[in-house]
Enzyme design. Structure first.
Site, short mmCIF file in Angstrom:
data_model
loop_
_atom_site.label_atom_id
_atom_site.label_comp_id
_atom_site.label_asym_id
_atom_site.label_seq_id
_atom_site.Cartn_x
_atom_site.Cartn_y
_atom_site.Cartn_z
N GLY A 1 0.84 -1.19 0.00
CA GLY A 1 0.00 0.00 0.00
C GLY A 1 0.87 1.24 0.00
N GLN B 1 3.13 9.76 1.81
CA GLN B 1 4.47 9.16 1.73
C GLN B 1 5.28 9.65 0.55
OE1 GLN B 1 2.68 5.00 2.25
NE2 GLN B 1 4.72 4.75 3.08
N CYS C 1 6.79 -0.74 6.61
CA CYS C 1 6.34 0.45 5.90
C CYS C 1 7.46 0.97 5.02
CB CYS C 1 5.94 1.51 6.94
SG CYS C 1 5.41 3.07 6.23
N LEU C 2 7.11 1.42 3.81
CA LEU C 2 8.13 1.95 2.90
C LEU C 2 8.77 3.22 3.46
CD1 LEU C 2 6.31 1.43 -0.54
CD2 LEU C 2 8.16 0.04 0.44
N HIS D 1 -3.55 0.97 8.14
CA HIS D 1 -2.17 1.49 8.13
C HIS D 1 -2.07 2.71 7.19
CE1 HIS D 1 2.38 0.72 7.83
NE2 HIS D 1 2.14 1.59 6.86
N GLU D 2 -2.68 2.59 6.01
CA GLU D 2 -2.58 3.68 5.02
C GLU D 2 -3.39 4.91 5.46
OE1 GLU D 2 -0.27 3.40 3.01
OE2 GLU D 2 -0.02 1.24 3.18
N HIS E 1 -1.48 7.05 7.74
CA HIS E 1 -0.55 7.96 7.04
C HIS E 1 -1.24 9.28 6.71
CE1 HIS E 1 3.13 5.71 6.43
NE2 HIS E 1 2.51 4.69 5.88
CO CO Z 1 3.26 2.79 5.59
#
Ligand code: CO
Length: 172
Positions: free
Chosen positions: A47, A52, A96-97, A138-139, A142
């Site tokens: 995701g 991000q 997470c990226l 999670h997204e 963000h």
């Molecule tokens: Co993330």
């Protein structure tokens, strides 16, 4: 042709900013989503939230099959997503990226009901459980300036953030 976007990582302050509602459902939004998918697939993430990549708009893309070449792509786009119902509890080891080289267990709701808009601005409802539910929560975090490491127990959180800050400085 989609472009590869820069992914911001902890402790970049942009990751703490809340994102704004999308008002315009136009060609630019569709093309931004293509860039987000391209960036997500290239990075093998499940995701990606617009925050991000440094864009403070309420846009999330998800593909649980990302990174597995055996499975067909299942791209999902959520604009202005809002969780309207949460049930149960589940624990999962998240990554997470935007958080380099760390995974940690986070407790979240097990099942969710999500209200969101599609690329045309149409309102949609989605019920999700298991990995899809975890990933969407999670997204959405963000979009509210929250990282999964913010949900770790306080002491663990302090240790992990200290280590990540050190690593980020060393990488400069
Ligand atoms: Co993330």
């Amino acid at each position: 042709m989609a472009s590869l976007l820069k992914i911001y990582t902890f402790p970049d302050p942009i990751l703490k900013q809340p994102a704004l509602e999308v008002q315009q459902f136009d060609e630019a939004l569709a093309s931004f989503c293509e860039d987000m998918f391209y960036t997500m697939y290239e990075s093998k993430g499940l995701g990606l939230a617009a925050t991000q990549v440094g864009i403070l708009k309420r846009v999330v893309v998800v593909d649980l099959n990302s990174g597995d070449l055996e499975l067909p792509p299942e791209p999902l786009i959520f604009i202005n997503p809002k969780i309207i119902e949460k049930t149960g509890e589940t624990v999962f080891e998240e990554g997470c990226l935007s958080v380099v080289d760390f995974r940690g267990e986070v407790t979240r709701a097990d099942k969710i009901v999500l209200e969101y808009q599609d690329l045309r601005g149409q309102r949609q409802i989605l019920e999700a459980d298991e990995l899809k539910s975890i990933c969407i929560q999670h997204e959405i975090d963000h979009l509210n300036g929250v990282l999964f490491i913010d949900r770790l127990p306080p002491l663990k959180q302090k240790m992990v953030k200290k280590r990540l800050r050190k690593q980020a400085l060393a990488a400069l």
